[in-house]
Design an enzyme around this catalytic site. Sequence first.
Site, short mmCIF file in Angstrom:
data_model
loop_
_atom_site.label_atom_id
_atom_site.label_comp_id
_atom_site.label_asym_id
_atom_site.label_seq_id
_atom_site.Cartn_x
_atom_site.Cartn_y
_atom_site.Cartn_z
N TYR A 62 0.85 -1.19 0.00
CA TYR A 62 0.00 0.00 0.00
C TYR A 62 0.88 1.24 0.00
O TYR A 62 1.87 1.30 0.74
CB TYR A 62 -0.88 0.03 1.26
CG TYR A 62 -2.33 -0.21 0.93
CD1 TYR A 62 -3.01 0.67 0.08
CD2 TYR A 62 -3.02 -1.30 1.44
CE1 TYR A 62 -4.33 0.44 -0.25
CE2 TYR A 62 -4.35 -1.52 1.11
CZ TYR A 62 -5.00 -0.65 0.26
OH TYR A 62 -6.30 -0.87 -0.08
N GLU A 64 -0.57 4.82 -0.50
CA GLU A 64 -1.39 6.01 -0.74
C GLU A 64 -0.55 7.26 -0.53
O GLU A 64 0.22 7.34 0.43
CB GLU A 64 -2.60 6.02 0.21
CG GLU A 64 -3.66 5.04 -0.23
CD GLU A 64 -4.88 5.03 0.70
OE1 GLU A 64 -5.03 5.95 1.51
OE2 GLU A 64 -5.68 4.08 0.57
N ASP A 208 -6.35 13.62 -25.13
CA ASP A 208 -6.39 12.22 -24.70
C ASP A 208 -5.75 11.40 -25.82
O ASP A 208 -6.35 11.19 -26.87
CB ASP A 208 -7.85 11.81 -24.46
CG ASP A 208 -7.98 10.34 -24.07
OD1 ASP A 208 -6.99 9.58 -24.23
OD2 ASP A 208 -9.06 9.95 -23.61
N THR A 234 -3.95 5.96 -21.86
CA THR A 234 -3.81 4.62 -21.30
C THR A 234 -2.39 4.19 -21.64
O THR A 234 -1.70 4.83 -22.42
CB THR A 234 -4.81 3.62 -21.93
OG1 THR A 234 -4.75 3.76 -23.33
CG2 THR A 234 -6.21 3.86 -21.43
N LYS A 237 -2.14 0.35 -25.03
CA LYS A 237 -2.51 0.26 -26.45
C LYS A 237 -1.22 0.31 -27.28
O LYS A 237 -0.40 -0.59 -27.16
CB LYS A 237 -3.50 1.37 -26.79
CG LYS A 237 -4.81 1.27 -25.98
CD LYS A 237 -5.84 2.27 -26.44
CE LYS A 237 -7.17 2.08 -25.75
NZ LYS A 237 -7.30 2.81 -24.49
N ARG A 243 -2.00 -2.74 -18.47
CA ARG A 243 -3.35 -2.16 -18.57
C ARG A 243 -3.50 -1.08 -17.50
O ARG A 243 -3.63 -1.39 -16.30
CB ARG A 243 -4.37 -3.28 -18.36
CG ARG A 243 -5.81 -2.91 -18.55
CD ARG A 243 -6.61 -4.15 -18.81
NE ARG A 243 -6.20 -4.73 -20.08
CZ ARG A 243 -6.67 -4.33 -21.27
NH1 ARG A 243 -7.60 -3.41 -21.34
NH2 ARG A 243 -6.23 -4.88 -22.39
N1 DSN Z 1 -12.46 0.95 -25.14
C1 DSN Z 1 -11.18 1.44 -25.60
C2 DSN Z 1 -10.98 1.20 -27.04
O1 DSN Z 1 -11.17 0.07 -27.44
O2 DSN Z 1 -10.62 2.09 -27.78
C3 DSN Z 1 -10.99 2.81 -25.22
O3 DSN Z 1 -11.12 2.92 -23.83
#
Ligand code: DSN
Length: 427
Positions: A62, A64, A208, A234, A237, A243
């Site tokens: 932990y 925080e 984003d 994110t 990707k 993730r």
């Molecule tokens: N759901 C994702 C995507 O497939 O683009 C984005 O969060």
Amino acid sequence: MSTTTPSYEARSRSLKQSDPEVFALIQRETERQEYGLEMIPSENFVSEAVLEAMGSTLTNKYAEGQPGKRYYGGCHVVDEVENLASARVCELFGADFANVQPHSGVQANQAVFEAFLKPGDTFMGLRLDQGGHLSHGSPVNFSGMHYKVVGYGVKEADGLIDYDQVRSLAREHKPKLIIAGGSAYSRQIDWKPFREAADEVGAIFMADIAHYAGLVAGGSYVSPVQFADIVTTTTHKTLRGPRSGMVMGREAHRKAINKAVFPGLQGGPHMHTIAAKAVMAREALTPDFKTYAAQVVANARALAEGLTKRGLKIVSGGTDSHLMLVDLRPVGVSGKIGEEVLDKVGITVNKNTVPFDPQPPSVCSGIRLGTPALTTRGMGVAEMAHVAEFIYEALANAQSEAKLKTVADNVRELSKKFPLYRHRLTR
Ligand code: DSN
């Protein structure tokens, strides 16, 4: 002495020994990934190093708070982990600061709302049905439920963002926040008009880059960092990390973002995932990653050309990134059926609305395709020509089990030539 605590021997058994049921499910999923073609643009395959960091003892801790200012003892090691991850991310993107604690992309975006807006305030984002993202104002997401959404779109004639509309809507509605980015927009986003619109009305400009982050890091997509106040992403990707999510930005906004993430939205950060983000950033700082990013885009272009040649329609006529939206109406198949048929032959995609789609989202007229995962396996332009053929053959012969079987065999043969996690399947 009797005890309910499992012995050291029991605790140190492998998953295969201690839980064969879950182990078998993981093996089945690994096999699916190994012998199919993964073409969902938001998915990728991480390295063993990233997997190892995620499966490490850091999950036990932990922490925080912020490095050096935690609410728990024993954080001296994870402080170093988090500082390392943030420093590498800043180096990678040229940001003043990076908060690597968000658990996901939506939470990264939520932190920006928390930091700069009050419920009921107005913001602008690309409409979901025109290529935007759930958290950019969908009525079923927190962003659409708690804030006033002004959605902008793409032009019907060319599928490109309507920058004039962005300017005029900003003037009319005076949003506090303007978001650029999306999950089904394949072209280079021109960040400057967003900056200008935000300046004109005193809004925060957030980019984003969840989909484009790896391409930006690798120099194959123009970075928004010099234009935007805040950049969210994110990490799993095109960036090929665990993730998760993160927020980057200008120094002036560091405090507000940190406070919004913790204690505003989250408790304990996932330190094992943060370690994996550090590994990801190190990998993305290498010359090999630049080559990877360029190949992802070259592959996407080759795939789009291959599909166009066979009569399929690519929204906006092509792609500048890792993804494309394919309008399936020319082959008389809906997105839903397209997704199902391709699944049958081992090609994983997702149905997607195309801009101005007459079909509801559960049916859709299109599919979304991406090349990040196939490129990670080592596939290049030559393989994309085969993949375009497989996709077309499957869609055009959706009713023929025999034809689909032939395509499925070809998909398996191609995937076998590009091993992924084969070593994991023989454990
Ligand atoms: N759901 C994702 C995507 O497939 O683009 C984005 O969060």
